[in-house]
Scaffold this motif. Structure first.
Motif, mmCIF file in Angstrom:
data_model
loop_
_atom_site.group_PDB
_atom_site.id
_atom_site.type_symbol
_atom_site.label_atom_id
_atom_site.label_comp_id
_atom_site.label_asym_id
_atom_site.label_seq_id
_atom_site.Cartn_x
_atom_site.Cartn_y
_atom_site.Cartn_z
ATOM 1 N N VAL A 153 0.837 -1.203 0.000
ATOM 2 C CA VAL A 153 0.000 0.000 0.000
ATOM 3 C C VAL A 153 0.873 1.255 0.000
ATOM 4 C CG1 VAL A 153 -1.791 1.280 1.229
ATOM 5 C CG2 VAL A 153 -1.871 -1.224 1.158
ATOM 6 N N ASP A 154 1.848 1.280 0.906
ATOM 7 C CA ASP A 154 2.832 2.357 0.942
ATOM 8 C C ASP A 154 3.946 1.991 -0.033
ATOM 9 O OD1 ASP A 154 4.913 4.106 1.459
ATOM 10 O OD2 ASP A 154 4.803 3.924 3.641
ATOM 11 N N LYS A 155 4.042 2.700 -1.131
ATOM 12 C CA LYS A 155 4.963 2.337 -2.210
ATOM 13 C C LYS A 155 6.428 2.464 -1.800
ATOM 14 C CE LYS A 155 1.418 1.627 -4.788
ATOM 15 N NZ LYS A 155 0.930 0.235 -4.936
ATOM 16 N N THR A 156 6.691 3.117 -0.684
ATOM 17 C CA THR A 156 8.070 3.268 -0.228
ATOM 18 C C THR A 156 8.482 2.185 0.761
ATOM 19 O OG1 THR A 156 7.551 4.685 1.693
ATOM 20 C CG2 THR A 156 7.772 5.763 -0.462
ATOM 21 N N PHE A 157 7.530 1.345 1.167
ATOM 22 C CA PHE A 157 7.809 0.452 2.294
ATOM 23 C C PHE A 157 8.748 -0.691 1.942
ATOM 24 C CE2 PHE A 157 6.836 -3.281 4.931
ATOM 25 C CZ PHE A 157 7.234 -2.768 6.162
ATOM 26 N N MET A 158 8.631 -1.288 0.767
ATOM 27 C CA MET A 158 9.418 -2.475 0.435
ATOM 28 C C MET A 158 10.912 -2.234 0.582
ATOM 29 S SD MET A 158 7.291 -4.931 -0.320
ATOM 30 C CE MET A 158 8.165 -6.102 -1.332
ATOM 31 N N ALA A 159 11.336 -1.044 0.197
ATOM 32 C CA ALA A 159 12.768 -0.736 0.251
ATOM 33 C C ALA A 159 13.301 -0.673 1.668
ATOM 34 C CB ALA A 159 13.039 0.588 -0.461
ATOM 35 N N ARG A 160 12.417 -0.590 2.659
ATOM 36 C CA ARG A 160 12.857 -0.480 4.049
ATOM 37 C C ARG A 160 13.266 -1.812 4.659
ATOM 38 N NH1 ARG A 160 7.753 2.977 6.257
ATOM 39 N NH2 ARG A 160 7.505 4.298 4.407
ATOM 40 N N TRP A 161 12.875 -2.920 4.012
ATOM 41 C CA TRP A 161 13.206 -4.205 4.631
ATOM 42 C C TRP A 161 13.726 -5.251 3.642
ATOM 43 C CZ3 TRP A 161 10.868 -8.738 3.114
ATOM 44 C CH2 TRP A 161 9.725 -8.599 2.304
ATOM 45 N N ARG A 162 13.258 -5.242 2.395
ATOM 46 C CA ARG A 162 13.603 -6.344 1.502
ATOM 47 C C ARG A 162 15.024 -6.236 0.983
ATOM 48 N NH1 ARG A 162 10.040 -9.361 -3.212
ATOM 49 N NH2 ARG A 162 11.745 -10.754 -3.892
ATOM 50 N N GLU A 163 15.775 -7.333 1.119
ATOM 51 C CA GLU A 163 17.126 -7.443 0.586
ATOM 52 C C GLU A 163 17.247 -8.555 -0.454
ATOM 53 O OE1 GLU A 163 20.204 -6.153 3.962
ATOM 54 O OE2 GLU A 163 18.984 -7.879 4.569
ATOM 55 N N SER A 164 16.285 -9.454 -0.500
ATOM 56 C CA SER A 164 16.361 -10.598 -1.407
ATOM 57 C C SER A 164 16.098 -10.182 -2.841
ATOM 58 C CB SER A 164 15.352 -11.666 -0.990
ATOM 59 O OG SER A 164 14.028 -11.153 -1.043
ATOM 60 N N GLN A 165 16.538 -11.023 -3.766
ATOM 61 C CA GLN A 165 16.384 -10.738 -5.185
ATOM 62 C C GLN A 165 14.912 -10.730 -5.582
ATOM 63 O OE1 GLN A 165 18.437 -14.347 -6.770
ATOM 64 N NE2 GLN A 165 16.510 -14.747 -7.828
ATOM 65 N N PHE A 166 14.602 -9.955 -6.619
ATOM 66 C CA PHE A 166 13.271 -9.984 -7.217
ATOM 67 C C PHE A 166 13.426 -10.286 -8.698
ATOM 68 C CE2 PHE A 166 9.707 -8.262 -9.549
ATOM 69 C CZ PHE A 166 8.615 -8.710 -8.797
ATOM 70 N N PRO A 167 12.703 -11.306 -9.196
ATOM 71 C CA PRO A 167 11.736 -12.126 -8.463
ATOM 72 C C PRO A 167 12.385 -13.327 -7.804
ATOM 73 C CG PRO A 167 11.687 -12.706 -10.774
ATOM 74 C CD PRO A 167 12.671 -11.573 -10.649
ATOM 75 N N GLY A 168 11.629 -13.966 -6.916
ATOM 76 C CA GLY A 168 12.020 -15.252 -6.366
ATOM 77 C C GLY A 168 12.536 -15.233 -4.952
ATOM 78 N N GLY A 169 13.033 -14.078 -4.490
ATOM 79 C CA GLY A 169 13.597 -14.027 -3.149
ATOM 80 C C GLY A 169 12.564 -14.124 -2.039
ATOM 81 N N CYS A 170 11.328 -13.739 -2.383
ATOM 82 C CA CYS A 170 10.204 -13.850 -1.452
ATOM 83 C C CYS A 170 9.093 -14.612 -2.157
ATOM 84 C CB CYS A 170 9.690 -12.464 -1.033
ATOM 85 S SG CYS A 170 10.719 -11.613 0.157
ATOM 86 N N ALA A 171 9.017 -15.911 -1.922
ATOM 87 C CA ALA A 171 7.975 -16.709 -2.565
ATOM 88 C C ALA A 171 7.324 -17.686 -1.594
ATOM 89 C CB ALA A 171 8.526 -17.446 -3.776
ATOM 90 N N HIS A 172 8.132 -18.415 -0.818
ATOM 91 C CA HIS A 172 7.564 -19.399 0.112
ATOM 92 C C HIS A 172 8.652 -19.804 1.101
ATOM 93 C CE1 HIS A 172 4.837 -22.564 1.448
ATOM 94 N NE2 HIS A 172 5.866 -23.395 1.425
ATOM 95 N N ALA A 173 8.318 -19.740 2.400
ATOM 96 C CA ALA A 173 9.313 -20.033 3.441
ATOM 97 C C ALA A 173 10.563 -19.196 3.209
ATOM 98 C CB ALA A 173 9.649 -21.526 3.475
ATOM 99 N N CYS A 174 10.367 -17.956 2.833
ATOM 100 C CA CYS A 174 11.369 -17.089 2.230
ATOM 101 C C CYS A 174 11.856 -16.025 3.221
ATOM 102 C CB CYS A 174 10.738 -16.428 1.023
ATOM 103 S SG CYS A 174 9.183 -15.586 1.447
ATOM 104 N N GLU A 175 12.448 -14.980 2.690
ATOM 105 C CA GLU A 175 12.894 -13.870 3.530
ATOM 106 C C GLU A 175 11.735 -13.292 4.331
ATOM 107 O OE1 GLU A 175 15.155 -9.530 3.080
ATOM 108 O OE2 GLU A 175 14.052 -10.373 1.371
ATOM 109 N N LEU A 176 10.586 -13.087 3.694
ATOM 110 C CA LEU A 176 9.446 -12.479 4.384
ATOM 111 C C LEU A 176 8.822 -13.428 5.394
ATOM 112 C CD1 LEU A 176 7.382 -10.237 4.802
ATOM 113 C CD2 LEU A 176 6.067 -11.198 2.903
ATOM 114 N N GLU A 177 8.450 -14.620 4.965
ATOM 115 C CA GLU A 177 7.750 -15.540 5.870
ATOM 116 C C GLU A 177 8.637 -15.959 7.034
ATOM 117 O OE1 GLU A 177 4.190 -17.576 3.429
ATOM 118 O OE2 GLU A 177 6.065 -18.736 3.438
#
Length: 292
Positions: A153-177
């Protein structure tokens, strides 16, 4: 002093007279929907239940006077993951009927604002149908979304935490989960077994790739065991509890915003454009507009 119906956000803790009070308050209803399925060697099977449950409870604690939350629907559509032991699958038709029965029951009692907060990606096609049918077959307004989409929703938020590659770094049992599980229930993460693995299809084609935050135009949705050896799809090794705290708090904040939007929203009125009034019910059995 707030009444129990105002101060309590857990549906199952109310009595039937207090449910009547909650209906009069116009509370927005949140139904967390998850799944029991493999999440690699390092995460427990209940990942997809824990995240939406804790996020909706966070919103309930924040604004109990406007929201009620239902006990979690713990089992989902996971047929494609059955090559991994522990996964429990509910047939998609049974799943749709179960959740639709829940939304119809809520509408029958007078709850007309419903959020289906999903924790398992392959539930979404089914939950989309549930929300659509709820909107067409009841007086309620229902929306379905996966909890991680609140982070967009906040277009600036992803850059505050995500370090994994896109695409594929956050898909399942991943950096986010893995991050949110480390924050919510870190003692149950098998940290010594946490290894990253990028799903094979993310290396195949510009058409066939999947990330929680996007997908190719023609992704092949098939058996999970064909594209991951460990059950991990993403850079789980980049996960931290601090990232989990950040994404949990943002998810709660944005879900609270959605509750506010729905709570104050008036349902739009239908308008019949037929020159000749329909002579019977709609094809799915719903009454025609204007029929008593």
């Amino acid at each position: 002093m707030m009444s129990r119906s105002q101060s309590t956000f857990r549906y199952e803790k109310l009595t039937w007279p207090e449910i009547n009070d909650a209906v009069e308050l116009g509370k927005v209803f949140v139904v967390p929907v998850g799944a029991i399925e493999q999440h690699g060697p390092h995460l427990p099977l209940d990942m997809d239940c824990v995240a939406p449950t804790e996020i909706e409870r966070g919103v309930g604690q924040l604004m109990p006077e406007k929201v009620l939350v239902l006990p979690t629907v713990n089992y989902g559509y996971t047929a494609h993951v059955m090559d991994f032991p522990g996964t429990i699958n509910i047939h998609y038709e049974h799943f749709i009927h179960q959740v639709l029965d829940i939304t119809k029951s809520l509408s029958y009692h007078g709850f007309n604002k419903i959020i289906l907060l999903n924790g398992h990606g392959s539930n979404m096609p089914n939950l989309d149908l549930v929300a659509r049918r709820t909107n067409l077959e009841t007086q309620a307004e229902c929306v379905a979304l996966s909890w991680w989409m609140l982070l967009t929703v906040d277009k600036t938020f992803m850059a505050r935490w995500r370090e994994s590659q896109f695409p594929g770094g956050c898909a399942h049992a991943c950096e986010l989960e893995t991050s949110i599980y480390l924050y919510l229930d870190g003692d149950n993460v098998r940290r010594e077994l946490n290894r990253s693995e990028i799903a094979a299809h993310n290396r195949e084609s510009q058409f066939n790739w999947i990330d929680l935050f996007g997908a190719g135009v023609a992704p092949v949705v098939t058996w999970t065991s064909t594209y991951t050896e460990t059950g991990v799809c993403g850079e789980s090794a980049r996960a931290t509890a601090e990232k989990g705290r950040i994404v949990y708090e943002e998810s709660v904040r944005q879900l609270a915003g959605l509750v506010e939007f729905l709570h104050g929203r008036s349902k739009p009125s239908r308008r019949d454009h037929h020159r000749v009034a329909p002579t019977g019910p709609a094809p799915w059995g719903e009454r025609s507009l204007g029929e008593s």
